[in-house]
Motif scaffolding. Structure first.
Motif, PDB file in Angstrom:
ATOM      1  N   ARG A  98      18.835  -1.547  15.360  1.00 58.51           N
ATOM      2  CA  ARG A  98      19.054  -1.249  16.773  1.00 58.51           C
ATOM      3  C   ARG A  98      19.874  -2.400  17.373  1.00 58.51           C
ATOM      4  O   ARG A  98      19.313  -3.339  17.932  1.00 58.51           O
ATOM      5  CB  ARG A  98      17.730  -1.109  17.536  1.00 58.51           C
ATOM      6  CG  ARG A  98      16.775  -0.099  16.965  1.00 58.51           C
ATOM      7  CD  ARG A  98      15.646   0.249  17.931  1.00 58.51           C
ATOM      8  NE  ARG A  98      14.957  -0.912  18.481  1.00 58.51           N
ATOM      9  CZ  ARG A  98      13.883  -0.829  19.283  1.00 58.51           C
ATOM     10  NH1 ARG A  98      13.402   0.367  19.602  1.00 58.51           N
ATOM     11  NH2 ARG A  98      13.306  -1.911  19.753  1.00 58.51           N
ATOM     12  N   TYR A 511      18.587   8.450  28.433  1.00 62.88           N
ATOM     13  CA  TYR A 511      17.573   8.465  27.385  1.00 62.88           C
ATOM     14  C   TYR A 511      16.174   8.181  27.936  1.00 62.88           C
ATOM     15  O   TYR A 511      15.178   8.367  27.236  1.00 62.88           O
ATOM     16  CB  TYR A 511      17.927   7.469  26.283  1.00 62.88           C
ATOM     17  CG  TYR A 511      19.007   8.001  25.367  1.00 62.88           C
ATOM     18  CD1 TYR A 511      18.736   9.061  24.510  1.00 62.88           C
ATOM     19  CD2 TYR A 511      20.292   7.489  25.382  1.00 62.88           C
ATOM     20  CE1 TYR A 511      19.713   9.576  23.677  1.00 62.88           C
ATOM     21  CE2 TYR A 511      21.280   7.996  24.546  1.00 62.88           C
ATOM     22  CZ  TYR A 511      20.975   9.041  23.705  1.00 62.88           C
ATOM     23  OH  TYR A 511      21.947   9.566  22.882  1.00 62.88           O
ATOM     24  N   VAL A 518      20.080   2.887  30.061  1.00 68.19           N
ATOM     25  CA  VAL A 518      20.090   3.789  28.904  1.00 68.19           C
ATOM     26  C   VAL A 518      20.846   5.078  29.237  1.00 68.19           C
ATOM     27  O   VAL A 518      20.452   6.170  28.842  1.00 68.19           O
ATOM     28  CB  VAL A 518      18.659   4.094  28.407  1.00 68.19           C
ATOM     29  CG1 VAL A 518      18.005   2.841  27.866  1.00 68.19           C
ATOM     30  CG2 VAL A 518      17.791   4.689  29.530  1.00 68.19           C
ATOM     31  N   GLN A 520      23.898   7.389  28.591  1.00 68.87           N
ATOM     32  CA  GLN A 520      24.943   7.733  27.636  1.00 68.87           C
ATOM     33  C   GLN A 520      25.994   8.559  28.368  1.00 68.87           C
ATOM     34  O   GLN A 520      25.714   9.655  28.843  1.00 68.87           O
ATOM     35  CB  GLN A 520      24.367   8.527  26.465  1.00 68.87           C
ATOM     36  CG  GLN A 520      25.392   9.169  25.554  1.00 68.87           C
ATOM     37  CD  GLN A 520      26.228   8.162  24.810  1.00 68.87           C
ATOM     38  OE1 GLN A 520      25.733   7.431  23.963  1.00 68.87           O
ATOM     39  NE2 GLN A 520      27.519   8.102  25.130  1.00 68.87           N
ATOM     40  N   TYR A 554      25.981   6.810  21.229  1.00 71.60           N
ATOM     41  CA  TYR A 554      24.685   6.401  20.682  1.00 71.60           C
ATOM     42  C   TYR A 554      23.773   7.614  20.529  1.00 71.60           C
ATOM     43  O   TYR A 554      23.818   8.550  21.320  1.00 71.60           O
ATOM     44  CB  TYR A 554      24.008   5.376  21.599  1.00 71.60           C
ATOM     45  CG  TYR A 554      24.887   4.200  21.968  1.00 71.60           C
ATOM     46  CD1 TYR A 554      25.454   3.392  20.993  1.00 71.60           C
ATOM     47  CD2 TYR A 554      25.157   3.908  23.295  1.00 71.60           C
ATOM     48  CE1 TYR A 554      26.256   2.317  21.329  1.00 71.60           C
ATOM     49  CE2 TYR A 554      25.961   2.842  23.653  1.00 71.60           C
ATOM     50  CZ  TYR A 554      26.516   2.052  22.661  1.00 71.60           C
ATOM     51  OH  TYR A 554      27.323   0.993  23.000  1.00 71.60           O
ATOM     52  N   MET A 557      19.023   5.029  23.109  1.00 67.49           N
ATOM     53  CA  MET A 557      19.092   3.703  23.719  1.00 67.49           C
ATOM     54  C   MET A 557      17.707   3.349  24.233  1.00 67.49           C
ATOM     55  O   MET A 557      16.958   4.214  24.690  1.00 67.49           O
ATOM     56  CB  MET A 557      20.104   3.682  24.873  1.00 67.49           C
ATOM     57  CG  MET A 557      21.525   4.068  24.470  1.00 67.49           C
ATOM     58  SD  MET A 557      22.652   4.167  25.884  1.00 67.49           S
ATOM     59  CE  MET A 557      22.891   2.426  26.241  1.00 67.49           C
ATOM     60  N   THR A 570      19.259  -4.389  26.210  1.00 67.98           N
ATOM     61  CA  THR A 570      19.289  -2.985  25.798  1.00 67.98           C
ATOM     62  C   THR A 570      19.746  -2.892  24.354  1.00 67.98           C
ATOM     63  O   THR A 570      20.743  -3.521  23.962  1.00 67.98           O
ATOM     64  CB  THR A 570      20.259  -2.175  26.680  1.00 67.98           C
ATOM     65  OG1 THR A 570      19.939  -2.383  28.054  1.00 67.98           O
ATOM     66  CG2 THR A 570      20.165  -0.695  26.360  1.00 67.98           C
ATOM     67  N   ALA A 572      20.531  -0.075  20.991  1.00 69.67           N
ATOM     68  CA  ALA A 572      20.988   1.303  20.784  1.00 69.67           C
ATOM     69  C   ALA A 572      20.891   1.659  19.311  1.00 69.67           C
ATOM     70  O   ALA A 572      20.965   0.790  18.433  1.00 69.67           O
ATOM     71  CB  ALA A 572      22.422   1.471  21.274  1.00 69.67           C
ATOM     72  N   TYR A 578      29.214   7.328  14.533  1.00 67.50           N
ATOM     73  CA  TYR A 578      29.473   6.350  15.587  1.00 67.50           C
ATOM     74  C   TYR A 578      30.919   5.851  15.525  1.00 67.50           C
ATOM     75  O   TYR A 578      31.552   5.612  16.547  1.00 67.50           O
ATOM     76  CB  TYR A 578      28.499   5.181  15.442  1.00 67.50           C
ATOM     77  CG  TYR A 578      28.764   4.031  16.388  1.00 67.50           C
ATOM     78  CD1 TYR A 578      28.490   4.149  17.747  1.00 67.50           C
ATOM     79  CD2 TYR A 578      29.288   2.827  15.925  1.00 67.50           C
ATOM     80  CE1 TYR A 578      28.735   3.103  18.617  1.00 67.50           C
ATOM     81  CE2 TYR A 578      29.543   1.772  16.791  1.00 67.50           C
ATOM     82  CZ  TYR A 578      29.257   1.917  18.135  1.00 67.50           C
ATOM     83  OH  TYR A 578      29.511   0.883  18.994  1.00 67.50           O
TER      84      TYR A 578
END
Length: 590
Positions: A98, A511, A518, A520, A554, A557, A570, A572, A578
């Motif tokens: 992560r 998320y 978080v 996206q 991602y 997150m 933070t 992810a 990706y």
């Protein structure tokens, strides 16, 4: 419902290799052993190094390795009796990562002035494009499991009797560097080690009427017994936990469905299921037992529930290529116990979480046009959930409170799904699918606040909470769209080209509700395939390039500010695509 044995020997093999160190192969063999006995065997192996790197040990991470196999024997013992025995086995492992994608310069792990990001994340350049981690503890999974299914089909004149008997076992060991860093100092060092074991036995018997009659029905009974074990340990620096929990479920159900074409082309459906479910648990707080042998550290309990769910539907086959339909169905998610860290007498006294129930309405059309060169399907759906099971703050009469999984209120999801395809020539196929979704909490007045949420941002009261009533559900984008253009021109009498372009779009999502850390953003992915294949699909060789425009996104997150003295931090999770990657795929089919 997987591949059935064929009358002649048939072999299919596929292999895939990529420029970012992935190799995968699949093999399937099927055919007859005797006039009445056939077999299927399939297996596959996948290895991928991953798209992250652990700078603490120099190894790649976020990868996986999997070996799976499946076998099936189908014996036609007599014209009216057939047995099918199938088995499967799976083993593999994964590495977890992560990467930090955001961190405040003044963040300190566990508030320790010495544990700066430079100390605990040596060599890691934090930012949206970061693919490096620094873990000094094992992170990933190791698992194996398998099971079997015996399917018995007996013809009773115009009726058919079907029996399904299955048994499965699975074990997964999971490891994680809980502090997401290479911190050696005890105050900032925490790791998780756990095991998940499950077993399932089920028995189902169905009585089926002929499927070509105007009045059709299916009746059945179902029994299932499941068991789970979860030993878990976390520490030593902070967030300490050491527990051993078990959970069990036993279900007995009877079900039936009637389909009746009461006038030509108009069919009514009515189905129902009545079930009894018993759930039980044990929970041992081994950390508390070591600290204070006189404290109550072991809990056990059970409960049961009866439920009836049903479905009503109406289908109208207006023409051979046009069908209109509508349905109404109820759903049920059973009682459960929250056996996570922090289970105590108050949580035990609260009993199981009440069942979650739903009501679903759908109407739509299925159609084909222009001699079936055009397909267009449209579905409107609306689902209402009550007694939603989610994490919340529960306050007790004595004024104390806990965070726990419980029933929090209501949720509504509604939207439109469109599926379409156009085949203007035999060489060209165009397909497109889109989903428009509105998913909102109707009532969720006591949701936990997210890390760094202030009173001005809606985190109020004692205990601190936020009201999510009316808010959008996390991980539920408004739009999902995909489109594929497939062109397969004839190169000569034996070969065809393969040219395919696929486009995927996903709208923005959170998320976790409202948490700006978080979020996206919306993104789109383009994949391209170029190759050649045999006219009869006996072989194929295709070069592919996925995520052509290198769109970073991602798969999850997590806001970990609480581990960094309530400063922005933070992490992810990186999906397989990706970054842009390409490779070669070959297949044989004969």
């Amino acid at each position: 419902m997987t591949t059935q044995p064929t009358d002649q020997l048939h072999i299919r093999a596929n292999a895939r290799i990529t420029g970012d160190h992935e190799f995968a192969e699949q093999l399937s063999v099927t055919g007859p052993l005797t006039d009445t006995l056939g077999f299927v065997f399939s297996g596959g192996y996948t290895h991928w190094d991953g798209n992250a790197r652990n700078l603490d040990n120099g190894k790649r991470a976020n990868g996986r390795e999997t070996l799976n196999s499946r076998a099936k024997l189908r014996w036609k013992a007599s014209p009216g009796l057939t047995f099918t025995l199938s088995g499967n086995y799976l083993t593999g492992n994964s590495t977890a990562a992560r990467p930090f994608v955001a961190m405040s310069p003044d963040a300190r792990l566990r508030g320790d002035p010495a544990l700066t990001s430079a100390v605990v994340l040596p060599g890691v350049v934090i930012g949206p494009d970061n693919q490096n981690v620094a873990y000094n503890a094992r992170s990933g999974t190791q698992y194996h499991g398998g099971g079997g299914l015996l399917r018995t089909e007996l013809s009773l004149g115009t009726l058919n009797l079907l029996s399904l008997t299955s048994y499965d076992r699975f074990k997964l060991d999971d490891y994680f560097d809980y502090d997401d860093t290479a911190a050696r100092k005890r105050v900032g060092n925490a790791r998780e080690i756990g095991t998940f074991r499950s077993r399932l036995f089920s028995q189902e018997v169905r009585l089926l009427s002929p499927d070509d009659a105007a009045f059709r029905y299916a009746l059945g009974v179902y029994y299932a017994n499941t068991g789970f074990e979860r030993p878990f340990d976390r520490g030593p620096g902070f967030a300490l936990s050491n527990l051993y929990a078990t959970a069990g479920s036993r279900q007995i159900a009877g079900f039936g469905q009637i389909d009746w074409e009461f006038v030509p082309h108009l069919t009514a459906t009515a189905g129902g299921r009545i079930q009894n479910e018993r759930v039980d648990y044990t929970y041992a707080n081994r950390l508390l037992a070591r600290r204070d042998p006189t404290a109550k550290s072991y809990f056990a309990g059970h409960d049961s529930d009866n439920v009836f769910t049903y479905r009503l539907g109406l289908d109208y086959q207006a023409t051979r290529d046009l069908m209109l339909f509508g349905s109404y169905a109820t759903g049920y998610k059973g009682q459960a116990y929250d056996l996570s860290t922090g289970f105590d007498q108050k949580r035990a006294d609260s009993g199981p979480i009440r069942p979650e129930r739903s009501r679903d309405k759908e109407i739509g059309v299925r159609s084909q046009w222009f001699d079936r060169h055009v397909t267009f399907n449209l579905t409107f759906f609306n689902t209402h959930y009550r007694d939603l099971q989610a994490q919340t703050i529960e306050t007790f009469p004595d004024g104390t409170f806990i965070n726990r999984l419980t029933n929090v209120g209501r949720l509504v999801t509604r939207g439109i799904e469109v599926e379409s395809s156009v085949r203007p020539t035999d060489d060209v196929t165009l397909t497109g699918n889109a989903t428009y979704l509105r998913a909102n909490y109707v009532s969720f007045p006591s949701a936990p606040c997210y890390a760094l949420q202030s009173e001005a941002l809606g985190c109020t009261g004692n205990p601190r909470r936020q009201n999510l009533s009316g808010e959008r559900l996390p991980q539920a984008p408004t739009w999902r769209i995909n489109a594929i253009a497939d062109y397969s021109p004839a190169l000569d009498d034996q070969r065809r080209g393969v040219i395919q372009v696929a486009w995927q779009y996903q709208g923005a999502l959170y998320y976790a509700p409202r948490d700006p850390q978080v979020l996206q953003n919306a993104y789109h992915i383009v994949n391209v395939n170029l190759g050649v294949r045999d006219q009869a699909h006996r072989w194929e060789a295709v070069a592919f390039l996925d995520n052509v425009f290198d769109q970073r996104h991602y798969s999850a997150m997590v806001n970990v500010a609480s581990n960094f003295d309530n400063r922005v931090a933070t992490v992810a999770m990186l999906p397989r695509d990706y970054r842009r990657y390409g490779g070669l795929r070959v297949g044989l089919n004969f």
